[in-house]
Structures are given as structure tokens and as C-alpha cells.
Scaffold this motif. Structure first.
Motif, short mmCIF file in Angstrom:
data_model
loop_
_atom_site.label_atom_id
_atom_site.label_comp_id
_atom_site.label_asym_id
_atom_site.label_seq_id
_atom_site.Cartn_x
_atom_site.Cartn_y
_atom_site.Cartn_z
N ALA A 14 -2.35 27.34 -82.05
CA ALA A 14 -2.23 28.83 -82.39
C ALA A 14 -3.55 29.78 -82.63
O ALA A 14 -4.43 28.94 -82.81
N ASP A 15 -3.53 31.04 -82.30
CA ASP A 15 -4.68 31.77 -82.64
C ASP A 15 -4.66 32.21 -84.07
O ASP A 15 -5.82 32.63 -84.51
N ILE A 16 -3.56 32.55 -84.50
CA ILE A 16 -3.36 32.96 -85.93
C ILE A 16 -2.39 32.14 -86.63
O ILE A 16 -1.39 32.01 -85.93
N VAL A 17 -2.39 32.18 -88.03
CA VAL A 17 -1.24 31.48 -88.86
C VAL A 17 -0.80 32.60 -89.70
O VAL A 17 -1.15 33.36 -90.36
N ILE A 18 0.67 32.73 -89.54
CA ILE A 18 1.48 33.66 -90.34
C ILE A 18 2.10 32.87 -91.49
O ILE A 18 3.03 31.90 -91.32
N ILE A 19 1.80 33.33 -92.57
CA ILE A 19 2.32 32.58 -93.80
C ILE A 19 3.46 33.55 -94.49
O ILE A 19 3.22 34.64 -94.89
N LEU A 20 4.79 33.16 -94.45
CA LEU A 20 5.87 33.88 -95.35
C LEU A 20 5.67 33.44 -96.66
O LEU A 20 6.05 32.26 -96.95
N SER A 21 5.34 34.16 -97.49
CA SER A 21 4.80 33.88 -98.67
C SER A 21 6.15 33.96 -99.63
O SER A 21 6.15 32.94 -100.98
N GLY A 22 7.28 34.11 -99.31
CA GLY A 22 8.23 33.76 -99.90
C GLY A 22 8.91 32.33 -99.97
O GLY A 22 9.76 31.70 -100.68
N LEU A 23 8.41 31.59 -98.97
CA LEU A 23 8.68 30.09 -98.87
C LEU A 23 7.89 29.50 -99.59
O LEU A 23 8.08 28.12 -100.14
N TYR A 24 6.66 30.07 -100.34
CA TYR A 24 5.53 29.29 -101.05
C TYR A 24 6.06 28.51 -102.41
O TYR A 24 5.88 27.49 -102.80
N SER A 25 6.95 29.53 -103.22
CA SER A 25 7.48 29.24 -104.44
C SER A 25 8.54 27.85 -104.25
O SER A 25 8.52 27.05 -104.85
N LYS A 26 9.45 27.94 -103.03
CA LYS A 26 10.42 27.14 -103.09
C LYS A 26 9.83 25.48 -102.34
O LYS A 26 10.35 24.58 -102.19
N HIS A 27 8.54 25.85 -101.51
CA HIS A 27 8.21 24.64 -100.68
C HIS A 27 6.93 24.73 -100.64
O HIS A 27 5.98 24.57 -99.55
N HIS A 28 6.20 24.57 -101.99
CA HIS A 28 5.01 24.93 -102.38
C HIS A 28 3.99 23.92 -101.61
O HIS A 28 2.83 24.30 -100.92
N GLU A 66 0.65 45.22 -85.73
CA GLU A 66 -0.58 45.72 -85.81
C GLU A 66 -1.41 44.79 -86.63
O GLU A 66 -2.76 44.45 -86.32
N ARG A 67 -1.08 44.28 -87.60
CA ARG A 67 -2.13 43.27 -88.56
C ARG A 67 -2.18 42.16 -87.75
O ARG A 67 -3.39 41.51 -87.86
N ILE A 68 -1.22 41.44 -86.85
CA ILE A 68 -1.78 40.27 -86.32
C ILE A 68 -3.04 40.72 -85.16
O ILE A 68 -3.72 40.18 -84.95
N GLN A 69 -2.73 41.83 -84.45
CA GLN A 69 -3.71 42.35 -83.49
C GLN A 69 -5.02 42.62 -84.03
O GLN A 69 -6.12 42.25 -83.58
N GLU A 70 -4.78 43.24 -85.29
CA GLU A 70 -6.19 43.63 -85.77
C GLU A 70 -7.00 42.33 -86.44
O GLU A 70 -8.34 42.18 -86.32
N SER A 71 -6.19 41.36 -86.77
CA SER A 71 -6.60 40.00 -87.37
C SER A 71 -7.58 39.51 -86.32
O SER A 71 -8.51 38.82 -86.35
N LEU A 72 -6.82 39.42 -84.98
CA LEU A 72 -7.53 38.74 -83.96
C LEU A 72 -8.65 39.41 -83.36
O LEU A 72 -9.39 38.89 -82.75
N GLU A 73 -8.55 40.61 -83.39
CA GLU A 73 -9.77 41.46 -83.05
C GLU A 73 -10.89 41.28 -83.70
O GLU A 73 -12.17 41.51 -83.18
N LYS A 74 -10.83 40.89 -84.81
CA LYS A 74 -12.02 40.67 -85.89
C LYS A 74 -12.96 39.51 -85.38
O LYS A 74 -14.12 39.51 -85.50
#
Length: 135
Positions: free
Chosen positions: A63-77, A126-134
Motif C-alpha cells: 500500500a501507499d497509504i494506511v487508512i485507520i478506521l478509529s471506530g475499530l480501535y476500541s473494539k479491536h485494540h 482529498e486527505r488521501i491525495q494530500e497525504s501522498l503529495e507530501k
């Protein structure tokens, strides 16, 4: 003809979307948001159900970028923490998605993320694109 040429020019974004297993509502809802995004080609390298560290490392490496669904963090820490730790070891940018309908995100995740967004598909893209442009 113009549409075909435009489609050929679209970049395919290589994503790893955090997951805990097949059928998770938050994961499926997020995937649906990306499917509905216009002019955004993507591939998810995350494979729900393939969660041992070696399998996760291979998924994140591709992958070029990792997307973290923070709603899963408490359930599957532990699982999400492993995914985050691997992303950091592999020097992948991390975008944090707020839990659906909420503003709060875990502070320890917010500190390491390139950005935090809600569930608006335009903002996500937009956030994905901007993060990879950096890079």
C-alpha cells in the motif's frame, strides 16, 4: 472519447484499510464511501481475516497509504495497534477516519496521523491525495 482518455489518466491509489474481519459494518460502510467517490480509483490491499503479523506486513507493504478506521480501535485494540505499528515501521502515511457520527478520536492515533477526517467521501479522497503529495 475524452472520457476514455481521462479515465486512462486516473491514478490508482494503493490503500490498506484497517479491518478486523469480514462483515464488519464500519469497514463495509467505509468501502461503500470509496466506491461512491467520483474519479477516484483505488485498491485495498487489506484482506479481512488475514490478521497475523506476517500477513499484515505484506498487505501494508503493498500500500501507499494506511487508512485507520478509529471506530475499530476500541473494539479491536490489539489488532488495530499492530496495523498502526506496522505502518509506522514501513514508513507509510496514516490517515485516521473518525468513528461514524463522532468527533473524538483516540489521542495516541491522532498524534501519528497525517490527517483526521470524517465520513464525507470528498474529504476522504482529498486527505488521501494530500497525504501522498507530501511524500
Amino acid at each position: 472519447m475524452f472520457e476514455e482518455d481521462f479515465q486512462d489518466d486516473l491514478r490508482e491509489y494503493q490503500l490498506f484499510i484497517s479491518h478486523n474481519g469480514e462483515g464488519d459494518e464500519e469497514y463495509l460502510g467505509f468501502i461503500q464511501r470509496l466506491i461512491e467517490a467520483r474519479d477516484f480509483e483505488w485498491k485495498d490491499h487489506g484482506i479481512p481475516g488475514k490478521n497475523n503479523p506476517d500477513e499484515l506486513q505484506h498487505q501494508i507493504e503493498n500500500a501507499d497509504i494506511v487508512i485507520i478506521l478509529s471506530g475499530l480501535y476500541s473494539k479491536h485494540h490489539d489488532l488495530i495497534k499492530t496495523q498502526v505499528d506496522l505502518a509506522r515501521q514501513l514508513d507509510k502515511p496514516i490517515v485516521l477516519i473518525r468513528p461514524y457520527g463522532l468527533e473524538e478520536v483516540p489521542a495516541e492515533l491522532e498524534k501519528i496521523a497525517e490527517g483526521v477526517v470524517g465520513w464525507n467521501r470528498v474529504c476522504i479522497v482529498e486527505r488521501i491525495q494530500e497525504s501522498l503529495e507530501k511524500e
